[in-house]
Motif scaffolding. Structure first.
Motif, short mmCIF file in Angstrom:
data_model
loop_
_atom_site.label_atom_id
_atom_site.label_comp_id
_atom_site.label_asym_id
_atom_site.label_seq_id
_atom_site.Cartn_x
_atom_site.Cartn_y
_atom_site.Cartn_z
N VAL A 79 -5.35 0.98 -4.74
CA VAL A 79 -4.00 1.42 -5.12
C VAL A 79 -4.07 2.73 -5.89
N VAL A 80 -5.03 2.82 -6.84
CA VAL A 80 -5.18 4.04 -7.63
C VAL A 80 -5.61 5.20 -6.73
N LEU A 81 -6.55 4.95 -5.81
CA LEU A 81 -7.02 6.01 -4.90
C LEU A 81 -5.88 6.52 -4.01
N ASN A 82 -4.98 5.62 -3.62
CA ASN A 82 -3.82 6.07 -2.83
C ASN A 82 -2.95 7.00 -3.66
N ASN A 83 -2.78 6.70 -4.95
CA ASN A 83 -2.01 7.59 -5.81
C ASN A 83 -2.69 8.94 -5.97
N LEU A 84 -4.03 8.96 -5.87
CA LEU A 84 -4.79 10.21 -5.95
C LEU A 84 -4.90 10.89 -4.59
N GLN A 85 -4.28 10.26 -3.54
CA GLN A 85 -4.31 10.79 -2.16
C GLN A 85 -5.73 10.87 -1.62
N ARG A 86 -6.60 9.98 -2.09
CA ARG A 86 -7.97 9.89 -1.57
C ARG A 86 -8.00 8.69 -0.62
N TYR A 87 -7.36 8.88 0.55
CA TYR A 87 -7.07 7.75 1.43
C TYR A 87 -8.33 7.18 2.10
N ASP A 88 -9.30 8.03 2.44
CA ASP A 88 -10.52 7.52 3.08
C ASP A 88 -11.27 6.58 2.15
N GLU A 89 -11.39 6.95 0.86
CA GLU A 89 -12.06 6.08 -0.11
C GLU A 89 -11.28 4.79 -0.30
N SER A 90 -9.95 4.90 -0.34
CA SER A 90 -9.10 3.72 -0.50
C SER A 90 -9.34 2.73 0.64
N ALA A 91 -9.39 3.24 1.87
CA ALA A 91 -9.61 2.38 3.03
C ALA A 91 -10.97 1.70 2.96
N LYS A 92 -11.99 2.41 2.45
CA LYS A 92 -13.33 1.83 2.32
C LYS A 92 -13.31 0.62 1.40
N PHE A 93 -12.66 0.71 0.22
CA PHE A 93 -12.60 -0.41 -0.71
C PHE A 93 -11.78 -1.56 -0.13
N LEU A 94 -10.69 -1.24 0.58
CA LEU A 94 -9.86 -2.28 1.18
C LEU A 94 -10.63 -3.05 2.26
N LYS A 95 -11.45 -2.34 3.03
CA LYS A 95 -12.23 -3.02 4.07
C LYS A 95 -13.28 -3.94 3.45
N GLU A 96 -13.86 -3.55 2.32
CA GLU A 96 -14.79 -4.44 1.62
C GLU A 96 -14.05 -5.70 1.15
#
Length: 556
Positions: free
Chosen positions: A103-120
């Protein structure tokens, strides 16, 4: 109180007081004091190595910083929280931390990293077969890919989210139906119990009526016996009647017990049937869920495999396209280079060879040799310039433009061009005037700027008739220095102006002394000016002259 606990050496107690104070401030929306208290509490926890306390505070700090929109700080503390969750190996709390980080990474617009944590988090939820968590992960992945502009992945994960949401809704309905069945069973059991109580009341009422009737009969019998029999006979008769009454009472009691036994058997049988049905539906539902989970995993594996294959194909396609582009550029450079060498360079050297042959065999007088020597010199100088342009152009096309900018004095470069073209200018009686201020500096590649001015001044010499003028001038404008090369030559038509600086549309025109060229000089000027952060344009009128104007970054 925390200070007193600290003095006593009770760091855990001090930490607890600070924690409570922080939570109160947080609830009252006083976030800054809450952060200070949490940080003080954190230091005490570190002193006693209270791991659970430390990671709890990390989580609170992360959420407060998120409320303050300080997402970098929030991300740091959520990651510290995740470290602790991983040590405890509790998948539920690990999934929660991973989702918070995304959620925090999405607010930072770092979407690729956000997707990585969500997939884990999704993988952990799949290991636990937690359908609700899997639905949440699919929903957040769809939202993340939507924000990043990846419509394909957004659609894929949204469809999975929708499917799992429908599955959860179906399970809720089944659970409600099961609860309703249980309530229905309870109601039926209560009804049977009520019937049992009613039967007992009826039986007791009948028993009471029978006893009353027996007593009345006994009273009647007693009156009759008193009048007919002696006391001895009366006693015998009473004993017989009492025995008969006891036998009737025992018989009634046995009948009541048999009725109760039959009722209990019916209730037990009903409960057994209902339990069997519930167990059957439970086993059937569990098997369906296993089949559904297996199919889902197979679909996910196939999707991942297809995604990997797609990525490989895209990578191979990109490599092939880059190689094709490089090959096309290389072939274009080669074709152009051979065309120039075969036409623009071979022809003048053939003429020079012819002149030398005539001189060798004495076919020319000394006066003619002197005249031809001057012409040959001019021709060689011109084609030397052409050769330099060809080499510079080929190098730029094959290796790319990599300027090495530094502070340069433009006046010195202009003076070099005056010296370089001195003999040619004198032969055409043309004056080259350098009006660039000696203190004017630019920040650019000196070699490339030398090539630019050499081509522009040389070009002006070709198209300026005798007794003409060529002026090199500069002016500082904002953060740039604007340089112009202006001649009093023949000028250009609007049609030819529109062809300048366009790849594939360059052209050549004979100069005032029939000088020829490759048409590469102006293309080189455009590429080198733009490589150094500037732009070039031209102003011209037929019969009045031409001005080439370009700008460069100021070198102050």
């Amino acid at each position: 109180m925390s200070e007193e606990k600290e003095k006593e050496g009770d760091y855990r107690g001090a930490s607890d007081y600070l924690n409570k104070a922080a939570l109160i401030k947080w609830e009252e929306k006083e976030l800054r004091p809450a952060i200070n208290y949490f940080h003080q509490s954190l230091q005490f926890n570190k002193k006693v190595d209270n791991q659970s306390g430390m990671y709890g505070i990390y989580s609170n700090l992360a959420m407060i910083y998120a409320d303050l929109s300080k997402y970098d700080s929030s991300l740091y503390f959520f990651k510290k929280t995740l470290e602790g969750r991983r040590k405890s190996s509790e998948n539920v709390t690990i999934i929660s931390s991973l989702i918070n980080i995304s959620v925090v990474l999405n607010n930072l617009q770092r979407y690729d990293e956000s997707a990585k944590f969500l997939k884990e988090a999704l993988n952990l939820a799949q290991e636990m077969n937690d359908v609700a968590q899997m639905r949440s992960c699919y929903g957040m992945l769809a939202e993340t890919y939507q924000k990043s502009g990846n419509d394909e992945q957004k659609t894929y994960y949204f469809n999975l989210y929708k499917s799992f949401n429908e599955l959860l809704q179906k399970r809720k309905i089944e659970k409600v139906e099961t609860e309703l069945d249980k309530e229905k069973l309870k109601a039926e059991i209560l009804a049977l119990q009520k019937q049992k109580v009613d039967l007992e009341l009826i039986n007791k009422s009948l028993e009471l009526e029978q006893k009353t009737e027996v007593v009345e009969n006994q009273q009647d019998s007693l009156g009759q016996l008193t009048s007919k029999y002696t006391k001895q006979e009366l006693a015998i008769q009473l004993l017989q009647e009492k025995a008969n009454a006891e036998r009737a009472e025992n018989l009634q009691r046995i009948q009541e017990q048999e009725a109760l036994t039959r009722t209990a058997i019916l209730i037990a049988f009903f409960i057994l049937v209902v339990t069997g049905l519930v167990f059957f539906f439970y086993i059937r539902t569990r098997e369906k869920n296993k089949d559904l989970a297996l199919q889902r995993n197979q679909l996910q594996e196939q999707a991942v495999l297809l995604e990997e294959q797609q990525e490989q194909l895209e990578a191979q396609k990109s490599i092939v396209e880059k190689q094709r582009d490089k090959l096309e550029v290389s072939n274009g450079v080669k074709d152009k280079l051979f065309s120039i060498i075969s036409h623009d360079l071979r022809t003048p050297f053939t003429s020079v060879n012819g002149y030398l042959t005539l001189i060798r065999y004495g076919a020319l007088t000394l006066e003619e040799v002197t005249t031809l020597a001057a012409e040959v010199k001019i021709s060689v100088d011109h084609h030397l310039e052409t050769l330099n342009n060809v080499l510079e152009w080929s190098k730029a096309q094959m290796q790319g433009l990599s300027p090495k900018p530094e502070k340069i004095v433009l006046n010195e470069i202009a003076q070099n061009q005056q010296k370089f073209f001195k003999s040619l200018a004198e032969s055409k009686e043309i004056e080259i005037i350098n009006k660039i201020n000696i203190n004017t500096k630019a920040f650019a590649d000196p070699n490339q700027i030398d090539v630019i001015l050499r081509n522009l001044v040389g070009n002006a010499l070709k198209f300026t008739p005798k007794e003409g003028k060529i002026t090199v001038f500069s002016v500082i404008k904002d953060d740039s220095v604007v340089v112009s090369v202006t001649d009093t030559g023949i000028g250009m038509s609007k049609e030819n102006l529109n062809k300048l600086f366009k790849e594939g549309k360059h052209f050549t025109t004979q100069g005032t002394n029939n000088e020829a060229g490759t048409g590469l000089g102006l293309l080189l000027c455009k590429d080198f000016v733009e490589a150094n952060g500037g732009k070039i344009n031209v102003e011209s009128q037929l019969g009045k002259g031409t001005s080439f104007i370009f700008d460069l970054p100021l070198g102050n």
